[in-house]
Design a protein around this motif. Sequence first.
Motif, mmCIF file in Angstrom:
data_model
loop_
_atom_site.group_PDB
_atom_site.id
_atom_site.type_symbol
_atom_site.label_atom_id
_atom_site.label_comp_id
_atom_site.label_asym_id
_atom_site.label_seq_id
_atom_site.Cartn_x
_atom_site.Cartn_y
_atom_site.Cartn_z
ATOM 1 N N GLU A 198 -4.638 53.709 -33.179
ATOM 2 C CA GLU A 198 -3.193 52.962 -32.681
ATOM 3 C C GLU A 198 -4.437 53.200 -31.370
ATOM 4 O O GLU A 198 -5.344 53.813 -30.969
ATOM 5 N N GLN A 215 -5.806 56.084 -30.457
ATOM 6 C CA GLN A 215 -7.205 57.025 -31.244
ATOM 7 C C GLN A 215 -8.708 55.788 -30.817
ATOM 8 O O GLN A 215 -9.423 56.344 -30.831
ATOM 9 N N LEU A 273 3.112 53.670 -35.039
ATOM 10 C CA LEU A 273 1.899 54.718 -34.179
ATOM 11 C C LEU A 273 3.040 55.530 -34.147
ATOM 12 O O LEU A 273 3.188 56.498 -34.780
ATOM 13 N N LEU A 274 1.290 56.386 -34.123
ATOM 14 C CA LEU A 274 0.842 57.898 -33.763
ATOM 15 C C LEU A 274 1.571 58.596 -32.674
ATOM 16 O O LEU A 274 1.314 60.019 -32.216
ATOM 17 N N ASN A 275 0.994 58.172 -31.663
ATOM 18 C CA ASN A 275 0.993 58.717 -30.024
ATOM 19 C C ASN A 275 1.955 57.866 -28.920
ATOM 20 O O ASN A 275 1.587 57.983 -27.698
ATOM 21 N N GLY A 276 2.904 57.444 -29.334
ATOM 22 C CA GLY A 276 3.638 56.821 -28.520
ATOM 23 C C GLY A 276 4.687 55.202 -28.831
ATOM 24 O O GLY A 276 3.815 54.822 -29.218
ATOM 25 N N LYS A 284 -0.849 60.649 -22.136
ATOM 26 C CA LYS A 284 -2.687 60.229 -22.903
ATOM 27 C C LYS A 284 -3.802 59.657 -23.036
ATOM 28 O O LYS A 284 -4.539 60.344 -23.056
ATOM 29 N N ARG A 312 -10.559 51.672 -39.391
ATOM 30 C CA ARG A 312 -11.493 51.931 -38.689
ATOM 31 C C ARG A 312 -13.171 51.497 -38.573
ATOM 32 O O ARG A 312 -13.770 51.805 -38.025
ATOM 33 N N LEU A 357 10.096 68.536 -25.701
ATOM 34 C CA LEU A 357 9.138 67.438 -25.898
ATOM 35 C C LEU A 357 7.653 67.774 -25.718
ATOM 36 O O LEU A 357 7.641 66.986 -25.330
ATOM 37 N N MET A 364 5.248 65.848 -27.891
ATOM 38 C CA MET A 364 4.583 64.252 -27.181
ATOM 39 C C MET A 364 3.469 63.982 -26.539
ATOM 40 O O MET A 364 3.592 63.301 -26.513
ATOM 41 N N ASN A 365 3.444 65.674 -25.346
ATOM 42 C CA ASN A 365 1.974 65.407 -24.867
ATOM 43 C C ASN A 365 1.099 65.736 -26.205
ATOM 44 O O ASN A 365 -0.308 65.185 -25.626
ATOM 45 N N GLU A 366 1.449 66.493 -27.208
ATOM 46 C CA GLU A 366 -0.052 66.461 -28.331
ATOM 47 C C GLU A 366 -0.687 65.653 -28.933
ATOM 48 O O GLU A 366 0.310 63.710 -28.675
ATOM 49 N N ILE A 367 -2.106 65.037 -27.837
ATOM 50 C CA ILE A 367 -2.645 63.075 -29.699
ATOM 51 C C ILE A 367 -2.492 63.944 -30.629
ATOM 52 O O ILE A 367 -3.269 64.870 -31.070
ATOM 53 N N LEU A 368 -2.281 63.072 -31.465
ATOM 54 C CA LEU A 368 -1.588 62.935 -33.215
ATOM 55 C C LEU A 368 -3.515 62.677 -33.466
ATOM 56 O O LEU A 368 -3.483 61.095 -32.808
ATOM 57 N N PRO A 369 -4.450 62.714 -34.544
ATOM 58 C CA PRO A 369 -4.801 62.374 -34.841
ATOM 59 C C PRO A 369 -5.327 61.223 -35.923
ATOM 60 O O PRO A 369 -3.699 61.180 -36.701
ATOM 61 N N PRO A 370 -5.964 60.511 -36.108
ATOM 62 C CA PRO A 370 -5.785 59.377 -36.920
ATOM 63 C C PRO A 370 -5.327 59.974 -38.773
ATOM 64 O O PRO A 370 -5.805 61.163 -38.978
ATOM 65 N N LYS A 371 -4.545 59.120 -38.668
ATOM 66 C CA LYS A 371 -4.166 59.608 -40.328
ATOM 67 C C LYS A 371 -5.074 59.695 -41.479
ATOM 68 O O LYS A 371 -6.093 59.268 -40.922
ATOM 69 N N ARG A 382 -5.857 61.020 -20.573
ATOM 70 C CA ARG A 382 -6.693 61.703 -21.227
ATOM 71 C C ARG A 382 -7.829 61.801 -21.770
ATOM 72 O O ARG A 382 -8.929 62.821 -21.537
ATOM 73 N N MET A 409 4.276 58.895 -20.801
ATOM 74 C CA MET A 409 3.673 59.930 -21.197
ATOM 75 C C MET A 409 2.865 59.638 -22.113
ATOM 76 O O MET A 409 1.328 59.927 -22.445
ATOM 77 N N LYS A 410 2.595 58.397 -23.092
ATOM 78 C CA LYS A 410 1.159 58.249 -23.096
ATOM 79 C C LYS A 410 0.162 57.381 -22.274
ATOM 80 O O LYS A 410 -0.451 57.459 -22.683
#
Lengths: 293, 226
Positions: free
Chosen positions: A123, A126, B155-158, A173, A82, B191, B194-201, A176, A169-170
């Motif tokens: 990714e 983000q 990857l965290l968002n799909g 996102k 980052r 399901l 799966m629409n929730e955006i996960l933040p950076p680790k 959004r 779905m991605k």
Amino acid sequence: MSFKEAIESGKFVITAEVGPPKGTDITTMIHDMHILKGKIDAVNVTDNQSAVMRICSLAVCKIAMEQGLEPILQMTCRDRNRIGLQSDLLGASVLGIHNVLCMTGDHVTAGDQKGSKSVYDIESVQLLQVVDSLNKGKDMHGNELKGATSFYQGAVVTPEANPLEPQLMKFEKKVRVGANFFQTQAIYDIEKFKSFMAFARKSNTKIMAGLVVLKSVGMANFLNNNVPGIKVPPELIAELKAAGKEKALDTGLNITARHIKQLKDEKICDGVHIMAIGMEDKVPEILQRAGLL
Amino acid sequence: MIISKRKSHEDLMKSFKKYKSFFLIGCSECASLCGTGDVAAMKTMQEELEQEGKTVTGMMVPKTGCQTLGTKIELKKDKEACESAEAIVVMSCGAGTQSGVEIFPDKPVYPSNDTLFLGNMTRFQMFDERCSLCGECIIDQTGGICPITNCPKGLLNGPCGGMKDGNCEVSSEIKCAWVRIYERQKKVNELDKMNEILPPKDWSKKQNPHAMARQDKDKDKKEKKA
């Protein structure tokens, strides 16, 4: 008119791509840039594509500007954490590069530096959030910037992914978190693409269809068997076959031109992104055949 | 458990080159289940060393090699055999080997194995990596399947664009972690997650070297005394 102004104004936009060379000899690349100048709205500069180490995208974006082209900085999350990504984004901004395409990036196993450590600290979704934050004057951890960026940020989507729903779905996102435009993975089946567009049109974003020029029957088969999310339909393979080996490339150029014309005439999407893969000099000819030059 | 794999004969002989006599330490836990630190593995090692004209002064399988104090106590009965060896070979994981280093401050201690990953045993001696000890578990968000571990890109968002017919771009032998998560979330009616955006680790949670003492350890001791 800038790329952003063009696409936002509803103009059918054209982008092509330039793959930075491996080494410091940029003669061919400069030659290709001259050929593209004035004929497209912007040029994508790939970021160590296929995980093969080359000149960095940022430097080549700057060269593209000097050659009179507006660049789209492709940025993957494979090679920088980052700190590196944000730092390069600030660097791009001060160099006058204002379009960025946020991607995950091919895994290092695909490339020529196989023992290297993949980063993926963040990714694509983000990274789009990061760009949005820099545009608002803050880094991704909320620290104030002395001077914000003003990026027009884009993303990628694979309309023919299988299974498709997780990919869609991605896509949602990415919309959004502020993806202003999308350049798709190569598409060949316009009818299928129309059904993707019916879905994508529900979102407030611009879509550019990705087009990869077919050079031969062998290439079409290779894409079908090896490249994720690309499906060359049998009719097109038959068309290339019927043309014979010598005329295959010419037929491939015709197919791309025909698709561009249909996508534009039927107002199916907002533009096209032509990936000529080593044949950037053929882009003007394609545009001519599509009636755009 | 910790999955380990024995180094090749050639590599071992290269690293043991300087020494003639060895004491072998195994482990009855993970390394035994992997077949890299049980009595049979030690016997094989002894044969290989003897074929090269080296000697084995003794061998011992501690209950838990990475439990330094316990292993030290168990080794007391082998004091002479250990002392007469020029070097110690630890046949467990990297943690077990470093217990050996602590127990033998004046002797060279060598690993016989490469330590690979934290694994689940799916069938006898078949192991899969499911957790990469990232320090902050997020699988409540991902249908109980860890994308940090099961997706080569973490990857965290799909899924990425490399997914092909449900499989990973890195290998068609790997099913795409995000397709697995998608299928699982559909099955368990979650399901929407799966629409929730996960933040950076927050990778500071994985900052090594880790050290931890159970916070209520002292309290436990006091309770026992009372």
